[in-house]
Design a protein around this motif. Sequence first.
Motif, PDB file in Angstrom:
ATOM      1  N   TRP A   1      40.045  46.367  41.690  1.00  0.00           N
ATOM      2  CA  TRP A   1      41.222  46.130  41.199  1.00  0.00           C
ATOM      3  C   TRP A   1      42.407  46.246  42.261  1.00  0.00           C
ATOM      4  CZ3 TRP A   1      40.829  44.211  36.579  1.00  0.00           C
ATOM      5  CH2 TRP A   1      39.808  44.508  35.733  1.00  0.00           C
TER       6      TRP A   1
ATOM      7  N   ALA B   1      45.026  41.420  38.287  1.00  0.00           N
ATOM      8  CA  ALA B   1      44.135  42.172  37.126  1.00  0.00           C
ATOM      9  C   ALA B   1      43.649  41.294  36.025  1.00  0.00           C
ATOM     10  CB  ALA B   1      45.024  43.407  36.599  1.00  0.00           C
ATOM     11  N   LYS B   2      44.588  40.295  35.466  1.00  0.00           N
ATOM     12  CA  LYS B   2      44.258  39.411  34.718  1.00  0.00           C
ATOM     13  C   LYS B   2      43.063  38.304  35.120  1.00  0.00           C
ATOM     14  CE  LYS B   2      48.767  39.095  32.288  1.00  0.00           C
ATOM     15  NZ  LYS B   2      49.884  38.459  32.094  1.00  0.00           N
TER      16      LYS B   2
ATOM     17  N   LEU C   1      43.253  47.348  33.173  1.00  0.00           N
ATOM     18  CA  LEU C   1      42.990  46.579  32.159  1.00  0.00           C
ATOM     19  C   LEU C   1      43.954  46.591  30.965  1.00  0.00           C
ATOM     20  CD1 LEU C   1      39.193  47.064  31.898  1.00  0.00           C
ATOM     21  CD2 LEU C   1      40.175  44.906  32.480  1.00  0.00           C
TER      22      LEU C   1
ATOM     23  N   ALA D   1      46.664  44.016  33.069  1.00  0.00           N
ATOM     24  CA  ALA D   1      46.013  42.824  32.465  1.00  0.00           C
ATOM     25  C   ALA D   1      46.527  42.638  30.990  1.00  0.00           C
ATOM     26  CB  ALA D   1      44.408  42.886  32.494  1.00  0.00           C
TER      27      ALA D   1
ATOM     28  N   ASP E   1      38.237  40.201  28.992  1.00  0.00           N
ATOM     29  CA  ASP E   1      39.404  39.839  28.151  1.00  0.00           C
ATOM     30  C   ASP E   1      39.125  39.148  26.946  1.00  0.00           C
ATOM     31  OD1 ASP E   1      38.291  37.587  29.501  1.00  0.00           O
ATOM     32  OD2 ASP E   1      40.093  36.453  29.801  1.00  0.00           O
TER      33      ASP E   1
ATOM     34  N   ALA F   1      39.808  40.491  35.440  1.00  0.00           N
ATOM     35  CA  ALA F   1      39.251  40.579  34.065  1.00  0.00           C
ATOM     36  C   ALA F   1      38.664  39.438  33.337  1.00  0.00           C
ATOM     37  CB  ALA F   1      40.441  41.190  32.852  1.00  0.00           C
TER      38      ALA F   1
END
Length: 305
Positions: free
Chosen positions: A216, A229-230, A261, A265, A239, A233
């Motif tokens: 991260w 972060a997205k 997360l 995210a 996700d 993930a």
Amino acid sequence: MKTFLLSALAFTGWAAAASAAPFGPLLAPGEVAEAGHPLILDIRDAGYDKGHIQGAVPAPYALFRGAADNPGELVPEGKLEATLRSLGVTLDRPVLVVHQGKDESDFGAAARVYWTLKSSGVSQLAILNGGMNAWRDAGLPVQTEAVAPEPSDVDITFSDQWLATEGEVDKVVAGDKPAALIDARPPAFFEGQQSHPAADRPGTLPGAENVPHSVWFDGTPRMGDANSAKTVAAKLGLDQQAEVVAFCNTGHWAATEWFALSELAGLPNVKLYPDSIVGYSHGEGEMANVPSVMDNLLRQIKGGN
């Protein structure tokens, strides 16, 4: 009189900030001045007297941790409430959590305190990205005089919304509850080659995936932004999971995973297993990647943990 004036100014600034842009979850050093006057909790165990952000209250990380034999366990609600009162925490005043920022691992302390405060009902929270090291690198001022907090009368009810209990983890391991188990530790811990001194057994939770907390970060002690972060993930497929449970040795690195997360995210159902492997290993639950007796003997001969 001076203390009263400072408190009054802080309150005025806090009230103004409350109606401004959303606070957090990460603030760069240069953004703190625009955040009004949050309550600043300096969670370092050492260094506060050598220099801290103006107005920061000393709140050592140990206040938010369990005993030595299970550091990740929750602080009892009554004790936690008393601690938050002594620090001047309220449920609606913004709180900025400041750690040292010496490395990626250090971020876990800030994330664990953030998680604890959010679970306690604090509505506006942020972590100083890069901690005090980033603050000093930016050439921003510090003070050495200790700050006495203004005690509050906050009442808390600790929420289980972001909490995974051992009972819930047992259900996930047994296949009775759908959730992705993610082990935030470095691979050597996940593979059973290394263990925490307080753990009764090395290894990991059956069915867990190893997602080291370092993924991260941007190569520095600063955490990446929400878009980063997205992206991580999505690459990991997290996700797409209905629920994610993060764990590590003592709920420290896993708090970083939860923060990335949940708060960055934006995944809706991410939980932290605070006791993590140390707490779990004290029981009789099944574990994976447990080395054989011979492997343990060889590791001891080589001087491994």
